[in-house]
Design an enzyme around this catalytic site. Structure first.
Site, PDB file in Angstrom:
ATOM      1  N   GLU A  38      18.056   1.727 -19.671  1.00 55.18           N
ATOM      2  CA  GLU A  38      16.694   2.265 -19.760  1.00 55.18           C
ATOM      3  C   GLU A  38      15.739   1.601 -18.785  1.00 55.18           C
ATOM      4  O   GLU A  38      14.865   2.258 -18.217  1.00 55.18           O
ATOM      5  CB  GLU A  38      16.164   2.135 -21.196  1.00 55.18           C
ATOM      6  CG  GLU A  38      16.899   3.010 -22.195  1.00 55.18           C
ATOM      7  CD  GLU A  38      18.138   2.349 -22.764  1.00 55.18           C
ATOM      8  OE1 GLU A  38      18.469   1.208 -22.358  1.00 55.18           O
ATOM      9  OE2 GLU A  38      18.795   2.963 -23.620  1.00 55.18           O
ATOM     10  N   HIS A  49      15.928   3.240 -36.396  1.00 54.05           N
ATOM     11  CA  HIS A  49      16.007   4.638 -35.962  1.00 54.05           C
ATOM     12  C   HIS A  49      15.014   5.535 -36.699  1.00 54.05           C
ATOM     13  O   HIS A  49      15.210   6.739 -36.761  1.00 54.05           O
ATOM     14  CB  HIS A  49      17.415   5.210 -36.198  1.00 54.05           C
ATOM     15  CG  HIS A  49      18.483   4.652 -35.314  1.00 54.05           C
ATOM     16  ND1 HIS A  49      18.958   3.379 -35.446  1.00 54.05           N
ATOM     17  CD2 HIS A  49      19.176   5.191 -34.289  1.00 54.05           C
ATOM     18  CE1 HIS A  49      19.902   3.168 -34.543  1.00 54.05           C
ATOM     19  NE2 HIS A  49      20.056   4.247 -33.822  1.00 54.05           N
TER      20      HIS A  49
END
Lengths: 337, 328
Positions: free
Chosen positions: A63, A132
């Site tokens: 990322e 999450h």
């Protein structure tokens, strides 16, 4: 508009991106599982088939590299739409976002432009636990230099995405997993809306009154808008007329919409799926305290995740995320006073 | 390194424990999710990443480890946890969100913490490398011969944390072993589309440490290579990087439509199943009889059934417990 087709939020987002890719060859998409898979939550479905792998790029799990590359590509004249699968994952590349993407325009004295759309999934309610399930938009709204978009239905999602891509500033676009209309996750029916086929924009910084009312103002974003609407339906049967304001963008923030509503209803509930501390609920309450305190008939009520990580087990998670019932009860208490 | 009959049978039983555990969970996961699949429904909601087919990397490694050694697993963690000795009951109960689970139902299947067995894992890709370095640093500072093992998928070898941790471990000569579990797929992205080289173990050269690839999904081959890496770490000679080829039988998560994957891939992988392979190897060595292997398998099955029963019959935490444990 009876003949207008209806779309899920996921399809509205992918259609918006596709239309902008057709319109502007500088627009391209990159991220994890965005091409062959079509995005884990469907936000890029059908794009690689239409535009090919040069414009819809699957990335390694790197990322810092690919989000930093989006910043660099934008500076060099492209208009990247970059997806990171879950907002919870931004920790691994935070420096590229909060020290660079967010600040470069300012540090250049407004001379450098970074038209990046950073798109990500957020939200809980399906037992995906602490890493999450967060929404975290408040964290990014806190850092100056990032526009923050948080749609609650398909119509808004398309118009806001087109605005995001056409904006010359960095825009973070948060879609709630539970609003996307996925076949494998429960969603409120109201997220599926008529969506015009042609491209259209929705301006940033303009809240939408999703339900007008006179007795109490409920300010919310994303899933909490849907829950507030459900609560408002129940309240209406009891004679309580709630106004539901969907902020739609946190940065820029439509302060006037909140203040004007409070001047009308004199009561305010702020509902948020984010943590309660140092977040959106506090910001909205502070704005009202600064600009409309005299209009309030009762103290502001804030409903948000108590300051704990999102727990896994169902009874624990349901306890911490504001429910329709909790929103309704807050309104009943306020209106009774 | 010659394994005794008891060691071989123990490893064989562990392989079956993992396989039964994952298969039982796959079935439990679908309860409450038919006919309409909703990820938040049923006794086991949320994402579920299963490791059936990936037993060798866990069992072949952990056979060298002691209780004091640290293992940091991944978002697909059950095989590592079981091989490291995490109690099955508490593991299963956590996955069912019960109060009797490892984390009192707060963590869930990607966030398992067993302080007693020095096991933890994370749902964030590549997050395990740095803390494994820290455990190794602690062992070194305390003068112990304990080692730390960080497992991660081949997709994680493209994270910054991997490269930073390798450099740190090499620089400080830490007793840590980095193990790349190469199941070929980072969700839908095949290794060849994410990684500039075919063999991650060659990246060890960039940090001046040994790098070895185990090119087959074979428990004894993993055991052999890890024997040297663990011994080296215990001797204070520093870190190693091992990549192990392995096979993912299930989807990335349960419910993954796997449209990106060739339809017959999994059936081909299963034709070379690592549990059957270990059975053949044990038989070929004459180390155990078929009856002894069958008994080990049956024992594993009973253990898993007991753990699932414990999990199902344990109570859920009271809702208010959500507010506890932010701090100690």
């Amino acid at each position: 508009m009876a003949n207008e087709r209806e779309l899920t939020m996921a399809k509205a987002i992918s259609e918006a991106i596709a239309q902008e890719m057709e319109r502007d060859p500088r627009v391209f998409v990159l991220g994890e599982d965005v091409a062959v898979y079509g995005g884990i939550f469907g936000a890029t479905q059908g794009l690689v088939e239409k535009f090919g792998p040069d414009r819809v790029m699957d990335t390694p799990i790197s990322e810092t590299a690919f989000i930093g590359a989006a910043t660099g590509a934008a500076a060099a004249g492209m208009r990247p739409v970059v997806e990171l699968m879950f907002v919870d994952f931004f920790g691994v590349c935070m420096d590229q976002i909060y020290n660079h993407l967010a600040k470069n325009t300012y540090m250049s004295g407004g001379n450098a432009r970074f038209p990046v759309v950073l798109m990500t999934a957020m939200g809980g309610g399906y037992n995906d636990a602490a890493q999450h399930s967060q929404v975290l938009y408040g964290l990014f709204a806190h850092v100056p230099g990032l526009k923050i978009v948080v749609p609650s239905n398909a119509y808004d999602a398309k118009g806001l995405m087109i605005s995001a891509i056409r904006d010359d500033n960095p825009v973070m676009y948060f879609f709630h997993k539970g609003l996307m209309g996925l076949g494998w996750m429960k969603y409120p029916e109201r997220t599926i809306t008529p969506v015009p086929e042609k491209a259209y924009t929705i301006p940033f910084g303009v809240a939408d009154i999703k339900r007008p009312g006179k007795d109490v103002t409920i300010v919310a974003l994303a899933m909490m808008v849907q829950r507030a609407l459900d609560a408002a339906d129940e309240l209406a049967q009891e004679g309580i007329d709630a106004e539901v304001i969907d902020l739609r963008t946190l940065v820029p923030l439509d302060r006037d919409a909140v203040i004007n509503s409070v001047k009308k209803t004199h009561k305010l509930i702020v509902v948020d799926e984010d943590y309660k501390g140092f977040g959106m609920t506090g910001e909205i309450a502070a704005i009202v305290a600064e600009s409309a305190l005299d209009y309030l008939d009762a103290p502001v009520k804030r409903l948000a995740v108590p300051n704990v990580p999102i727990p896994y087990s169902r009874p624990l998670e349901q306890f911490v995320i504001p429910s329709v019932e909790a929103i309704g009860n807050a309104a009943r208490q306020l209106v009774k006073k | 390194m010659k394994l005794s009959r008891d060691q071989l049978l123990s490893m064989y039983r562990q392989m079956w424990t993992i396989r039964f555990f994952e298969d039982e969970l796959a079935a439990a996961y679908m309860e409450g999710k038919t006919p309409a699949f909703d990820i938040g429904s049923g006794p086991v909601p949320g994402e579920m990443h299963l490791a059936a087919g990936q037993e060798p990397v866990a069992v072949g490694t952990c056979a060298h480890l002691k209780k004091q050694d640290t293992v940091v697993g991944t978002h697909r963690p059950h095989h590592f946890a079981i091989a490291k000795g995490v109690p099955l009951d508490k593991l299963a109960a956590e996955i069912f969100g019960k109060e009797t689970g490892l984390g009192r139902g707060k963590g869930g299947h990607m966030h398992l913490f067993d302080v007693e067995h020095n096991f933890s894992c994370s749902g964030i890709i590549g997050a395990g490398f740095p803390p494994a370095c820290g455990a190794a640093l602690a062992a070194k500072k305390m003068g112990k011969d304990w080692v730390a093992v960080a497992f991660a998928g081949e997709g994680a070898a493209n994270q910054g944390s991997f490269h930073e941790a390798l450099n740190l471990a090499a620089l400080w000569q830490l007793p840590v072993i980095f193990i790349i579990e190469d199941n070929s797929w980072a969700i839908s992205v095949p290794k060849g589309k994410s990684t500039s080289i075919p063999d991650n173990s060659t990246r060890a050269a960039g940090y001046g440490i040994p790098g070895v690839r185990v090119d087959e999904n074979d428990t004894l081959a993993v055991y052999e290579v890890l024997g040297e890496a663990v011994a080296r770490a215990r001797r204070g000679e520093g870190p190693s990087l091992i990549e192990v080829k392995t096979d993912r039988y299930y989807g990335h998560f349960q419910g993954d439509p796997e449209l990106y994957r060739p339809k017959d891939e999994v059936s081909q992988l299963k034709a070379n199943d690592p549990i059957q392979k270990l059975a053949s190897q044990i038989m070929a060595q004459g180390a155990a009889t078929q009856a002894e292997l069958d008994a080990a398998r049956d024992a594993a099955k009973a253990d898993v059934a007991g753990a699932m029963e414990f999990a199902r019959t344990s109570p859920y935490p009271a809702p208010e417990q959500a507010l506890e444990n932010v701090f100690v």
